[in-house]
Motif scaffolding. Structure first.
Motif, mmCIF file in Angstrom:
data_model
loop_
_atom_site.group_PDB
_atom_site.id
_atom_site.type_symbol
_atom_site.label_atom_id
_atom_site.label_comp_id
_atom_site.label_asym_id
_atom_site.label_seq_id
_atom_site.Cartn_x
_atom_site.Cartn_y
_atom_site.Cartn_z
ATOM 1 N N MET A 24 10.774 -135.858 -114.376
ATOM 2 C CA MET A 24 11.180 -135.969 -112.973
ATOM 3 C C MET A 24 12.538 -135.313 -112.723
ATOM 4 O O MET A 24 12.750 -134.694 -111.682
ATOM 5 N N SER A 25 13.447 -135.439 -113.676
ATOM 6 C CA SER A 25 14.791 -134.883 -113.514
ATOM 7 C C SER A 25 14.824 -133.371 -113.676
ATOM 8 O O SER A 25 15.770 -132.721 -113.228
ATOM 9 N N THR A 26 13.802 -132.819 -114.298
ATOM 10 C CA THR A 26 13.738 -131.374 -114.524
ATOM 11 C C THR A 26 12.903 -130.678 -113.459
ATOM 12 O O THR A 26 13.304 -129.640 -112.922
ATOM 13 N N VAL A 27 11.742 -131.236 -113.158
ATOM 14 C CA VAL A 27 10.810 -130.577 -112.248
ATOM 15 C C VAL A 27 11.335 -130.566 -110.805
ATOM 16 O O VAL A 27 11.214 -129.545 -110.120
ATOM 17 N N ALA A 28 11.907 -131.656 -110.349
ATOM 18 C CA ALA A 28 12.353 -131.723 -108.949
ATOM 19 C C ALA A 28 13.338 -130.617 -108.589
ATOM 20 O O ALA A 28 13.121 -129.908 -107.593
ATOM 21 N N PRO A 29 14.420 -130.431 -109.352
ATOM 22 C CA PRO A 29 15.336 -129.352 -108.955
ATOM 23 C C PRO A 29 14.701 -127.963 -109.082
ATOM 24 O O PRO A 29 14.980 -127.083 -108.277
ATOM 25 N N LEU A 30 13.849 -127.783 -110.084
ATOM 26 C CA LEU A 30 13.201 -126.477 -110.232
ATOM 27 C C LEU A 30 12.293 -126.186 -109.037
ATOM 28 O O LEU A 30 12.276 -125.062 -108.524
ATOM 29 N N LEU A 31 11.546 -127.192 -108.595
ATOM 30 C CA LEU A 31 10.692 -127.023 -107.415
ATOM 31 C C LEU A 31 11.511 -126.745 -106.158
ATOM 32 O O LEU A 31 11.059 -126.030 -105.268
ATOM 33 N N ALA A 32 12.695 -127.307 -106.109
ATOM 34 C CA ALA A 32 13.573 -127.114 -104.946
ATOM 35 C C ALA A 32 14.361 -125.810 -105.034
ATOM 36 O O ALA A 32 15.154 -125.502 -104.148
ATOM 37 N N GLY A 33 14.164 -125.062 -106.112
ATOM 38 C CA GLY A 33 14.852 -123.786 -106.267
ATOM 39 C C GLY A 33 16.307 -123.916 -106.668
ATOM 40 O O GLY A 33 17.098 -123.002 -106.458
ATOM 41 N N GLN A 34 16.663 -125.050 -107.251
ATOM 42 C CA GLN A 34 18.042 -125.266 -107.680
ATOM 43 C C GLN A 34 18.161 -125.031 -109.177
ATOM 44 O O GLN A 34 17.224 -125.275 -109.928
ATOM 45 N N LYS A 35 19.348 -124.597 -109.570
ATOM 46 C CA LYS A 35 19.558 -124.471 -111.007
ATOM 47 C C LYS A 35 19.945 -125.838 -111.561
ATOM 48 O O LYS A 35 20.513 -126.678 -110.852
#
Length: 148
Positions: A24-35
């Motif tokens: 959850m901590s990895t996928v969410a920012p990646l989906l949001a386009g954040q590094k």
């Protein structure tokens, strides 16, 4: 179903909750386009892990993993039974942990709700898949067999 020992509960929580927290901590920012920044990522993993443990304390997740498939006439240890149980249980985890993590990272009301909705479905699907794998491993490690 016998009550699990403290060691079994610890194994179940570690094996299930660490991958869930990392996912959850990895996928969410990646989906949001954040590094991903390591400091905030570690904080999010810690929060998600603690929340997952609290969910397991508050809700009767082991009982649900058996009762939910039975309501559909399925064997709880069959693949279909595990999928159905994990679909319901993962929804609870994603709603609670996802909303809280999103608010921690986007603390603006109501913006955080839209941020959550943008990532919820892919995270939910990933959580169901990961839970199918980790639950099987956790039960094997905790109970030594799949009959429990």
């Amino acid at each position: 179903m016998e009550r699990p020992t403290g060691k079994q509960i610890l194994i179940l929580n570690l094996v299930n909750n660490i991958p869930l927290a990392v996912l959850m901590s990895t996928v969410a920012p990646l989906l949001a386009g954040q590094k991903i920044e390591i400091g905030s990522w570690l904080l999010n993993v810690g929060i998600a892990f603690v929340l997952a443990c609290l969910i397991n304390i508050i809700f009767p997740i082991p009982k649900w993993s058996i009762s939910i498939p039975k309501k559909f006439g399925l064997n709880p240890k069959s693949l279909a039974g595990r999928i159905i149980a994990n679909m319901v249980i993962a929804l609870l985890f994603v709603l609670i942990i996802g909303l809280i993590l999103t608010y921690v990272n986007v603390p603006i009301i109501p913006v955080f709700i839209f941020a959550f909705l943008d990532t919820a479905l892919p995270i939910y699907i990933a959580c169901v898949v990961v839970a199918l794998i980790t639950t099987t491993i956790a039960e094997k490690l905790a109970f030594g067999d799949m009959k429990h």
